[in-house]
Motif scaffolding. Structure first.
Motif, PDB file in Angstrom:
ATOM      1  N   ARG A 141       9.994 -14.432  14.139  1.00  9.89           N
ATOM      2  CA  ARG A 141      10.439 -13.305  13.300  1.00  9.89           C
ATOM      3  C   ARG A 141       9.229 -12.513  12.783  1.00  9.89           C
ATOM      4  O   ARG A 141       9.296 -11.299  12.631  1.00  9.89           O
ATOM      5  CB  ARG A 141      11.260 -13.823  12.115  1.00  9.89           C
ATOM      6  N   HIS A 195      15.680  -8.834  19.500  1.00 11.36           N
ATOM      7  CA  HIS A 195      16.417  -9.722  18.590  1.00 11.36           C
ATOM      8  C   HIS A 195      15.701 -11.065  18.521  1.00 11.36           C
ATOM      9  O   HIS A 195      15.192 -11.553  19.533  1.00 11.36           O
ATOM     10  CB  HIS A 195      17.839  -9.952  19.104  1.00 11.36           C
ATOM     11  N   ASP A 220      17.377 -15.925  13.153  1.00 10.35           N
ATOM     12  CA  ASP A 220      16.820 -15.867  11.794  1.00 10.35           C
ATOM     13  C   ASP A 220      16.723 -17.216  11.086  1.00 10.35           C
ATOM     14  O   ASP A 220      16.335 -17.289   9.935  1.00 10.35           O
ATOM     15  CB  ASP A 220      17.577 -14.841  10.942  1.00 10.35           C
TER      16      ASP A 220
HETATM   17 MG    MG Z   1      19.707 -10.909  12.548  1.00 12.46          MG
END
Ligand code: MG
Ligand code: IDP
Length: 162
Positions: free
Chosen positions: A96, A126, A129
């Protein structure tokens, strides 16, 4: 206490990373893959797919109340998506970080979205998370036999002996 290979294996994580249709169409596949590869993460699954809208809705089910949900699912299903699983210590959280903030305007330079995208609706990539979403997304996009377990020659240099 775990030692050597065992300790290393216990800390390994996997995350789901996808290059969205805008990233694929803009010719950014190699650029994006190279950032994960150079970091020292290991690619364990990869395929190019055009997901159906229903599949996109499953992938983004958490966002179904949001006003942009329909457009987002239409977009994800509009062209090829490069679906991948990357493995490594801390890969979910650090993946991320490599990606940057959801809105490219708020992503730091040096991040994928900061360097390569401009608007939130076309933010090219993408990444899962968290550990639960990583597991769910890997299961949604890949069959177990599509995940390849292997020892990379680089691992002992990326992680050291212990
Ligand atoms: Mg997301
Ligand atoms: P993430 O991709 O950084 O995890 P999420 O909040 O999970 O961000 O949103 C999923 C995707 O939905 C984003 O990557 C972006 O493409 C899209 N999105 C999020 N917020 C907006 C918005 O306000 N307008 C349009 N699209 C959005």
């Amino acid at each position: 206490m775990l030692q050597g290979q065992e300790a290393h294996a216990a800390e390994m994580e996997r995350t789901f990373i996808a290059i969205k249709p805008d990233g694929v169409q803009r010719g950014l596949i190699a650029e994006i893959i190279s950032r994960f590869e150079r970091k020292g993460f290991k690619l364990v699954a990869i395929k190019l797919v055009v997901p159906s809208k229903e599949f996109a809705q499953k992938h983004y089910h958490d966002l179904k109340e949001r006003p942009f949900f329909n457009g987002l699912c239409e977009f994800l299903s509009s062209g090829p998506v490069l679906a991948m699983v990357w493995e490594g210590e801390g890969v979910i959280k650090y993946g991320r970080k490599l990606i940057g903030a959801t809105d490219p305007q708020k992503s730091e330079p040096g991040t994928i979205r900061g360097d390569l995208a401009v608007v939130v609706g076309r933010n090219i990539i993408h990444g899962s998370d968290g550990p639960e979403t990583a597991k769910d997304e890997i299961n949604l996009w890949f069959k177990p036999q599509e995940l390849v377990s292997y020892t990379s020659n680089a691992e002992k240099w990326v992680y050291g002996a212990n």
